[in-house]
Each structure stands twice: as structure tokens, then as C-alpha cells.
Write a protein that holds these residues in place. Sequence first.
Motif, PDB file in Angstrom:
ATOM      1  N   LYS A  32       0.845  -1.183   0.000  1.00 15.03           N
ATOM      2  CA  LYS A  32       0.000   0.000   0.000  1.00 15.03           C
ATOM      3  C   LYS A  32       0.881   1.234   0.000  1.00 15.03           C
ATOM      4  N   GLY A  33       0.495   2.255  -0.743  1.00 17.03           N
ATOM      5  CA  GLY A  33       1.292   3.479  -0.787  1.00 17.03           C
ATOM      6  C   GLY A  33       2.426   3.348  -1.785  1.00 17.03           C
ATOM      7  N   SER A  34       3.576   3.938  -1.479  1.00 14.41           N
ATOM      8  CA  SER A  34       4.696   3.959  -2.419  1.00 14.41           C
ATOM      9  C   SER A  34       5.946   3.362  -1.786  1.00 14.41           C
ATOM     10  N   TYR A  35       6.773   2.767  -2.659  1.00 12.39           N
ATOM     11  CA  TYR A  35       8.014   2.138  -2.232  1.00 12.39           C
ATOM     12  C   TYR A  35       9.136   2.600  -3.151  1.00 12.39           C
ATOM     13  N   VAL A 127       4.180   2.494  -6.876  1.00 10.81           N
ATOM     14  CA  VAL A 127       3.061   3.116  -6.170  1.00 10.81           C
ATOM     15  C   VAL A 127       1.808   2.251  -6.314  1.00 10.81           C
ATOM     16  N   THR A 129      -2.251   2.320  -5.711  1.00 16.94           N
ATOM     17  CA  THR A 129      -3.429   3.156  -5.478  1.00 16.94           C
ATOM     18  C   THR A 129      -4.664   2.363  -5.842  1.00 16.94           C
ATOM     19  N   ASN A 130      -5.509   2.104  -4.838  1.00 12.72           N
ATOM     20  CA  ASN A 130      -6.747   1.346  -5.066  1.00 12.72           C
ATOM     21  C   ASN A 130      -6.487   0.011  -5.765  1.00 12.72           C
ATOM     22  N   ILE A 277       0.149  -4.538   6.475  1.00 13.98           N
ATOM     23  CA  ILE A 277       0.514  -3.607   5.402  1.00 13.98           C
ATOM     24  C   ILE A 277       2.039  -3.523   5.367  1.00 13.98           C
ATOM     25  N   GLU A 279       5.604  -2.167   5.153  1.00 16.66           N
ATOM     26  CA  GLU A 279       6.285  -0.867   5.273  1.00 16.66           C
ATOM     27  C   GLU A 279       7.416  -0.719   4.247  1.00 16.66           C
ATOM     28  N   SER A 280       8.013  -1.838   3.848  1.00 18.03           N
ATOM     29  CA  SER A 280       9.141  -1.772   2.916  1.00 18.03           C
ATOM     30  C   SER A 280       9.265  -3.092   2.173  1.00 18.03           C
TER      31      SER A 280
END
Length: 304
Positions: A32-35, A127, A129-130, A277, A279-280
Amino acid sequence: MLLVGCTTPDPWEPSPPVTPPGTQPEVFIAPKGSYDLTTTFDLSVDALVSSPSTLTKTLRAYAGSPGQTLLAATDTSALDGLPLALRGNLSTWIDESISPLARLSVLGIELGVSSSMNKFTLDSVLVFTNGIARHHLVSIDFTSSSQFSLGAEPGEDVEAMPAVSTYGNGLEIGDHSLAIGVGGYAWDAIDESLADTGGIRGTLGAATQCTIVALSVATKCVGNSCVGHAAELQQICERGLDEISATSRDEAAAFRLRTLHFKRGTAGMSDADKDEIAESLFGGNWTAEISAGGATVATDLRFD
């Protein structure tokens, strides 16, 4: 006869669940989000293009025959009035006025540019998104510590939307292709590393010493005819170096990864706070195919 310890279980009685020793509950982690990703490249330009020597051929030519290369690079009409006997010797006299050490410094520039084309890293961002993934290339980094934003070179394609799947704490990134310039950025990286001497053009000028070349060649004579034209010779020398530098940059920029095909990417996902979720990402690996206009090379690339 008394039997102890033997019973016959009711066939309709359900058996209690059995957990094999050492088995852990299944882990579910979602991206989720960006890495931020950093992919390391260690290539062989020779294997990717049909003629590697053309990528820096003007610099090589200048190191070998500076006089001929300079005179061919710019307008020499200011010397049209010279007798043919003098004009025919100009390139040789220019060669003689430039030291072998100066020519070696030009080869050093050429080696730096070509080596930088082989080893670099790409910074990108993955990234989510949805539930949709987007892989976007951000910058290219060289061992000289120079970093350049991608998207400025012709033909670059820096974004794709690959399919992504997860399994436990593993992530799989699907097939997608991108395209980037490398050679132009490699040239600019060496140019930045030589900033103290005026970049590549300034270094060429310091090695050549156009003022000394012009004065030296101006004194050359054949019979009773002498070259003269020191001011014109200096202008030709300076303009020639301008053209050599610009042409060489264009030649280097011809090296592009026209197809950077990421066939499959895999990585682990870290969930330190146990919220399911990630984190990395860690331990990333791309199975890739790369083409620069010549052969297509299959390779594995590491990313962190």
C-alpha cells in the motif's frame, strides 16, 4: 481377560485439529502506498550495440589525430589564401604542437564516459493506489555521485502499470517495459566530475592550449612562405573544440536502453508493526531483457 488402555472411538465423533510441529499461521501482507526502489546495473555496452566504438569515436579520433579532427570539425575558410604546401601540413603541425600527455587526457575522458555507460543505478518508485500498481523511473545515478532526473532524453518511456500479485509476505511484479537514455547522462556525469577544469570542454581546451598551438603553427614555413594567421588559427582551434565536444556528446547520447523489459520482479515485504501492510520491500530481483538497438541481452538485476 481385562484389557487396559484400548478404546474404540465413535466413528461419528470429530477428531480434534492437529497442528504439525513448527508450523506457523499463514502470513498475509498487502502492499500500500509507495516504495522507493534502487536497481543496480552492471552491463556490457559492447554486447548491446553493433558498433561500440561509434559512441565516442570523435574523442578517440581527436586523441589520435588532433590536427585532422580539429580542422575537419569547423570552418577553415579564413586560411583559404594559404599556399597548398602550407595547408597540406597544417594538421601535422597541430599534432606536433599538442603533447602526448594531452592526448592521453582526452583518452581518459573517453574511458570515463564509456565506463559510466556500463555501471549505474536507477531510482524508481512503485506506487499502489486502489489496488493498481504504477512503476515510475525517477533518476539515474553514476559512480561519480552524479544524479540526473529521467525523462529528458529522446525516446524515454519512464512509467508503466504492471500487474502485481502477493503470496504470504512475497510480492510479484508482472511483465512491463520502459525505455531510458544512458549515454547522454553518462557524458553529463563526467562533465560534472570535471567541473573544476571547466567540464569536458574546458578540459579539452586546457589539454590542447589553442593559444600555444596557434602561435606554434603560425611560425611554420615551407621555403619562403610562412603560415602566419595566428589569430585565425586560434579561433579555428577554439571553434573546433566546441564542435568536437558537442558532437561527442551526441554520439554518447546515441546509447539508450530502447527496451528495458522487466519480465518478472519478486521481493519480500516487511511488516514490522504486524498491521498486514508492508512498510518496505527487500531482496528484490528483476528477470529482465535489455535492448539498445543491437542484440537483446537477458539478465538478472537486483533492486533494494
